[in-house]
Design an enzyme around this catalytic site. Structure first.
Site, PDB file in Angstrom:
ATOM      1  N   CYS A 335       0.805  -1.212   0.000  1.00  0.00           N
ATOM      2  CA  CYS A 335       0.000   0.000   0.000  1.00  0.00           C
ATOM      3  C   CYS A 335       0.843   1.270   0.000  1.00  0.00           C
ATOM      4  O   CYS A 335       1.806   1.368   0.753  1.00  0.00           O
ATOM      5  CB  CYS A 335      -0.838  -0.047   1.277  1.00  0.00           C
ATOM      6  SG  CYS A 335      -1.859   1.357   1.455  1.00  0.00           S
ATOM      7  N   ARG A 437     -12.914   0.687  -5.967  1.00  0.00           N
ATOM      8  CA  ARG A 437     -12.435   0.674  -4.580  1.00  0.00           C
ATOM      9  C   ARG A 437     -11.820   2.021  -4.204  1.00  0.00           C
ATOM     10  O   ARG A 437     -11.824   2.440  -3.064  1.00  0.00           O
ATOM     11  CB  ARG A 437     -11.404  -0.456  -4.427  1.00  0.00           C
ATOM     12  CG  ARG A 437     -10.808  -0.580  -3.042  1.00  0.00           C
ATOM     13  CD  ARG A 437      -9.847  -1.769  -2.970  1.00  0.00           C
ATOM     14  NE  ARG A 437      -8.909  -1.583  -1.880  1.00  0.00           N
ATOM     15  CZ  ARG A 437      -9.114  -1.929  -0.642  1.00  0.00           C
ATOM     16  NH1 ARG A 437     -10.216  -2.531  -0.307  1.00  0.00           N
ATOM     17  NH2 ARG A 437      -8.223  -1.677   0.296  1.00  0.00           N
TER      18      ARG A 437
HETATM   19  P1  IMP Z   1      -1.285  -7.019   3.822  1.00  0.00           P
HETATM   20  O1  IMP Z   1      -1.913  -8.146   4.547  1.00  0.00           O
HETATM   21  O2  IMP Z   1      -0.382  -6.198   4.690  1.00  0.00           O
HETATM   22  O3  IMP Z   1      -0.598  -7.449   2.575  1.00  0.00           O
HETATM   23  O4  IMP Z   1      -2.469  -6.015   3.421  1.00  0.00           O
HETATM   24  C1  IMP Z   1      -3.603  -6.433   2.732  1.00  0.00           C
HETATM   25  C2  IMP Z   1      -4.633  -5.316   2.731  1.00  0.00           C
HETATM   26  O5  IMP Z   1      -4.146  -4.154   2.050  1.00  0.00           O
HETATM   27  C3  IMP Z   1      -5.905  -5.636   1.993  1.00  0.00           C
HETATM   28  O6  IMP Z   1      -6.768  -6.460   2.722  1.00  0.00           O
HETATM   29  C4  IMP Z   1      -6.488  -4.267   1.692  1.00  0.00           C
HETATM   30  O7  IMP Z   1      -7.197  -3.711   2.751  1.00  0.00           O
HETATM   31  C5  IMP Z   1      -5.247  -3.422   1.512  1.00  0.00           C
HETATM   32  N1  IMP Z   1      -4.964  -3.177   0.102  1.00  0.00           N
HETATM   33  C6  IMP Z   1      -5.094  -4.001  -0.953  1.00  0.00           C
HETATM   34  N2  IMP Z   1      -4.661  -3.425  -2.081  1.00  0.00           N
HETATM   35  C7  IMP Z   1      -4.246  -2.193  -1.741  1.00  0.00           C
HETATM   36  C8  IMP Z   1      -3.689  -1.107  -2.471  1.00  0.00           C
HETATM   37  O8  IMP Z   1      -3.432  -1.164  -3.670  1.00  0.00           O
HETATM   38  N3  IMP Z   1      -3.422   0.019  -1.758  1.00  0.00           N
HETATM   39  C9  IMP Z   1      -3.682   0.116  -0.430  1.00  0.00           C
HETATM   40  N4  IMP Z   1      -4.159  -0.896   0.305  1.00  0.00           N
HETATM   41  C10 IMP Z   1      -4.454  -2.039  -0.344  1.00  0.00           C
END
Ligand code: IMP
Length: 523
Positions: A335, A437
């Site tokens: 993100c 989104r």
């Molecule tokens: P991770 O578990 O830290 O990899 O985060 C996953 C979460 O990041 C997802 O469930 C979303 O809420 C968020 N997310 C997914 N795609 C994006 C993006 O492109 N930008 C910002 N947040 C994202």
């Protein structure tokens, strides 16, 4: 205060002190003192171990009406959750949310695959007619990946049962023009309509056959039980299932544009249990209107709204009728929202503040994003969340979508943000999920809020989720809480204590001063 010598035991003295060692959660999370915190900024202090870790129960609420046996949830991202991931997340006691960066039909198909996966009773068995050729039966075996088709007089699902054909009946038959009625087993074992799942399973165990066909009093086929499902039942005691149909629970995400109403209708027809309204900023009039429409149209469907990072955002969604909240803005591993939008909140502070508020209204919360290890899961739960959503942790597993590829001698799979240019430009969708989104459907210049990358092969979640499960049990044991419910209660009562970690304390908590080492997380 009395002196130490006035007390008989150390325990008595400790009890006489005005406060427990460490900080309460309220003291820890006071942002006027410490600013915004995230998981690495603090630790939970150890408690008394007086039970084995295997006795720790991890049951928790996903939404007001759905309870899971584990707090693990897979994110609706197109490199994380399709039907394979959702099936195994549910079998292992969690739940998967199917992404919506695809056509509504494809998404509904994925939901259907999850719902039909393990179906105590298979209510829609694939049947065959007696006059079908053996060649066609062989082709059906290839197409569906199993054999064992009930044969009914008219070839229809509720037709009069004539027999059953399995690969044993045709594997040595070379003449493909023979008919099913010439080779089928004519007197299959049947059970009567109305028997319970456990009675049916008992018969299956005794007859040593693969399938038990259930018929009504006129001999018409009603449903079927399968030995393979019986074995699956035994292997997955924590599975998340509907109490009535015994089907696996399945979630899916949709956006908040008009076309999403049509999409949701298809998903509900496919058997959806819970929907996530997928937005990086959930406090919008679009989402509030969508919650209202869903509540009117599908009153039995559970809704998780979000994402939110503040109390005020949460208040709007709770007032609109959300059955659960998803917390996190800018904390995901892929993100760049905080950098590009200037909006967001450190995840620990976001989880604490939203949960503290939402829990007063009985609305369970999911901590979404930024989870990198078991410790982060424990901390998210200790801060008040009921479940934990993971993207990066589950990407690169056998069950995540996409093919493995090799780079620099490493076996990798793609993992990308849904706000990455790649995901937003994915074509072939009616209303690209990624652009909606981020409220970017009508933009001619896309502004990325995520990146596209790769993660190393993590093997199957069949090993990884049990590793998280055992790890979390051990973590709760160290803290002295025998269940997630008790963990939350004891945090609220101020009995589970915390400590803030300075930057050097964080360094100390990692591996230090080794020439080299290998970090193997499980066997
Ligand atoms: P991770 O578990 O830290 O990899 O985060 C996953 C979460 O990041 C997802 O469930 C979303 O809420 C968020 N997310 C997914 N795609 C994006 C993006 O492109 N930008 C910002 N947040 C994202």
């Amino acid at each position: 205060m009395a002196a130490v010598r006035d007390y008989k035991t150390a325990l008595e003295f400790a009890k006489s002190l005005p406060r427990l060692d460490g900080l309460s959660v309220q003291e820890l999370m006071d942002s006027q003192i410490r600013g915004g915190l995230t998981y690495n900024d603090f630790l939970v202090l150890p408690g008394l171990v007086n039970f084995p870790s295997s006795e720790v129960t991890l049951q928790t609420k996903l939404t007001k009406r759905i309870t899971l046996n584990t707090p693990f949830v897979s994110s609706p991202m197109d490199t994380v959750t399709e039907s394979e991931m959702a099936i195994f997340m549910a079998l292992l006691g969690g739940i998967g949310f199917i992404h919506h960066n695809c056509t509504p039909e494809d998404q509904a198909d994925m939901v259907r695959r999850v719902k039909n996966y393990e179906n105590g009773f298979i209510n829609n068995p694939i049947v065959i007619s007696p006059t079908t050729t053996v060649g066609k039966a062989k082709a059906m075996k290839e197409e569906f990946g199993f054999s064992g088709f009930p044969v009914t007089e008219d070839g229809k699902r509720n037709g009069k049962l004539m027999g059953i054909i399995t690969s044993r009946d045709f594997q040595f038959i070379e003449d493909n023009s023979l008919l099913v009625q010439d080779v089928m087993t004519k007197d299959p074992v049947t059970g009567s309509q109305g028997i319970t799942l456990s009675q049916g399973n008992e018969i299956l165990k005794n007859i040593k056959k693969g399938k038990l066909l259930i018929v009504d009093d006129k001999g018409h086929l009603v449903s079927m039980l399968s030995r393979t499902d019986l074995m699956k039942n035994q292997n997955y005691p924590l599975a998340s299932k509907s109490a009535t149909t015994k089907q696996l629970l399945c979630g899916a995400a949709i956006g908040t544009i008009e076309a999403d109403k049509e999409r949701l209708t298809l998903l509900v027809e496919a058997g959806l249990d819970v929907v996530i309204l997928d937005s990086s900023q959930g406090n919008s009039i679009f989402q509030l209107n969508m919650i209202k429409w869903i509540k009117e149209t599908f009153p039995d469907l559970e809704i998780i709204a979000g994402n939110v990072a503040t109390r005020e955002q949460a208040a709007n969604l709770i007032a609109a009728g959300a059955d659960g909240l998803r917390i996190g803005m800018g904390s995901g591993s892929i993100c760049i929202t905080q950098e590009v939008m200037a909006c967001g909140r450190p995840q620990g502070t976001a989880v604490y503040n939203v949960c503290e508020f939402a829990n007063k209204f009985g609305v369970p919360c999911m901590a979404d994003g930024g989870v990198q290890n078991i410790g982060h899961i424990t901390k998210a739960l200790a801060l008040g969340s009921s479940t934990v959503m993971m993207g990066g942790m589950l990407a690169g597993t056998t069950e995540s979508p996409g093919e493995y590829f090799y780079q620099d001698g490493k076996r990798l799979k793609a993992y990308r943000g849904m706000g990455s240019i790649d995901a937003m430009q994915k074509t072939g969708n009616k209303g690209n999920a990624s652009t909606s989104r981020y409220f970017s459907e009508s933009d001619s210049v896309l502004v990325a809020q995520g990146v596209s990358g790769a993660v190393v092969d993590k093997g199957s979640i069949k090993k990884f989720i049990p590793y998280l499960f055992n790890g979390l049990q051990h973590s709760c044991q160290d803290i002295g809480s025998k269940s997630l419910t008790l963990l939350k209660e004891n945090v609220q009562k101020g009995e589970v204590r915390f400590e803030f970690r300075t930057a050097s304390a964080q360094l100390e908590g990692g591996v230090n001063n080794l020439h080299s080492y290998e970090k193997r997380l499980h066997n």
